[in-house]
Design an enzyme around this catalytic site. Structure first.
Site, PDB file in Angstrom:
ATOM      1  N   LYS A 232      -4.249  10.484  -9.580  1.00 13.47           N
ATOM      2  CA  LYS A 232      -5.008  11.535 -10.275  1.00 13.47           C
ATOM      3  C   LYS A 232      -6.195  10.938 -11.013  1.00 13.47           C
ATOM      4  O   LYS A 232      -6.132   9.836 -11.559  1.00 13.47           O
ATOM      5  CB  LYS A 232      -4.107  12.292 -11.262  1.00 13.47           C
ATOM      6  CG  LYS A 232      -2.951  13.040 -10.591  1.00 13.47           C
ATOM      7  CD  LYS A 232      -3.355  14.412 -10.070  1.00 13.47           C
ATOM      8  CE  LYS A 232      -2.363  14.937  -9.081  1.00 13.47           C
ATOM      9  NZ  LYS A 232      -1.984  16.260  -9.026  1.00 13.47           N
ATOM     10  N   ARG A 266       6.575  12.655  -8.205  1.00 14.75           N
ATOM     11  CA  ARG A 266       5.939  12.996  -6.932  1.00 14.75           C
ATOM     12  C   ARG A 266       4.825  11.981  -6.691  1.00 14.75           C
ATOM     13  O   ARG A 266       3.868  11.904  -7.454  1.00 14.75           O
ATOM     14  CB  ARG A 266       5.367  14.416  -7.014  1.00 14.75           C
ATOM     15  CG  ARG A 266       4.716  14.889  -5.727  1.00 14.75           C
ATOM     16  CD  ARG A 266       4.165  16.315  -5.885  1.00 14.75           C
ATOM     17  NE  ARG A 266       3.555  16.764  -4.635  1.00 14.75           N
ATOM     18  CZ  ARG A 266       2.294  16.507  -4.283  1.00 14.75           C
ATOM     19  NH1 ARG A 266       1.505  15.789  -5.084  1.00 14.75           N
ATOM     20  NH2 ARG A 266       1.816  16.954  -3.129  1.00 14.75           N
TER      21      ARG A 266
END
Length: 287
Positions: A232, A266
């Site tokens: 991210k 995840r």
């Protein structure tokens, strides 16, 4: 921040098609993108044979859940219909199930129709980034399938998904959303809910740092928490790095959220996350 370990010893199990999966010890969810335009793996796995090989690799490296994503939700990604998603998935779910019966499969979609298709193919978990907001039939469909449902915090429409909204207190905002949506899901008859605070979706770097620091307060400890921070931008942009060279930083953050009770990570890089998880379990067994 010293987390109160008591709140994290509650046992969480979810019912996946009649199979009880215990989340008391955290699990790794490996990402399998079927998208030609996915930002970090560039669509390497968008043909069935390659996808099956990658699924096998993720499982061998320690993933217990495989998250199949037929549609990219990164900023400016191409918007796909449910029909197109179903076409991309093809027979992949049933093939993985046949080859690796122990693997759990979650399907990353915000369409009820795609969920119905996946359910018939043998999927185990619904991973809806939209919190039921982009398809009005989603919560009813989740209830009909009786599958566990991953509820993610996100802005109310597909168009505003990545808009940065000013929140007074992001933790409070996420919990208000969780509280409202879990009530709706329970009323519909969805029994197993997993919460995802939605890193990378319409949140500032500051928001996300606060979310990491306050993970233990997200979701009131009532439901298992899934954390998806892999590759991210809030991690790599401030460091002036790219999505692919922040492994060390990411694992430190993984450890931080595990210490605060996260149940599912995840990730793209299963091998590295698995090392972190082993380290976490060893530390926990000592204490």
């Amino acid at each position: 921040m010293h987390s109160n370990t008591q709140t994290h010893t509650s046992s969480y199990s979810i019912n996946c098609n009649g199979r009880l999966v215990d989340l008391t010890s955290p699990k790794i969810m490996g990402i399998l993108n079927l998208t030609p335009d996915s930002f970090s793996d560039g669509g390497k796995f968008n043909n069935e044979k390659l996808a099956l090989l990658h699924a096998e690799k993720l499982l061998k490296e320690g993933a217990e859940i495989i998250d199949i994503g037929p549609q990219s939700t990164r900023p400016n990604a191409e918007f796909l219909s449910s029909e197109e998603e179903i076409r991309r998935i093809g027979t992949l779910i049933s093939q993985i199930k046949k080859e690796f019966p122990e693997a759990l499969i979650s399907l990353d979609t915000f369409y009820a129709e795609t969920v119905k298709f996946g359910f018939n193919e043998g999927m185990d978990i619904i991973n809806d980034i939209s919190g039921g907001q982009y398809d009005g039939a989603m919560f009813d469909t989740a209830a009909e399938t009786k599958l566990p449902y991953i509820l993610m915090h996100v802005n109310p429409s597909y168009e505003t998904m990545h808009d940065k909204i000013q929140f007074e207190d992001i933790t409070l905002e996420i919990n208000r959303y969780f509280s409202e949506k879990t009530r709706q899901l329970l009323e519909k008859g969805v029994k197993d809910i997993i919460l995802d605070p939605g890193f990378g979706f319409g949140k500032t770097v500051e928001h996300q740092v606060k979310m990491i620091n306050e993970t233990e307060y997200l979701g009131f400890g009532r439901w298992p928490l899934l954390i998806g921070i892999s590759r991210k931008s809030f991690i790599y942009k401030p460091l002036g790095k790219t999505a692919l060279d922040i492994n060390e930083e990411t694992q430190k953050l993984h450890m931080k959220v595990l210490d605060q009770g996260a149940r599912i990570l995840r990730v793209h890089d299963v091998l590295e996350a698995q090392k972190t998880l082993l380290e976490f379990n060893a530390k926990k067994n000592k204490s």
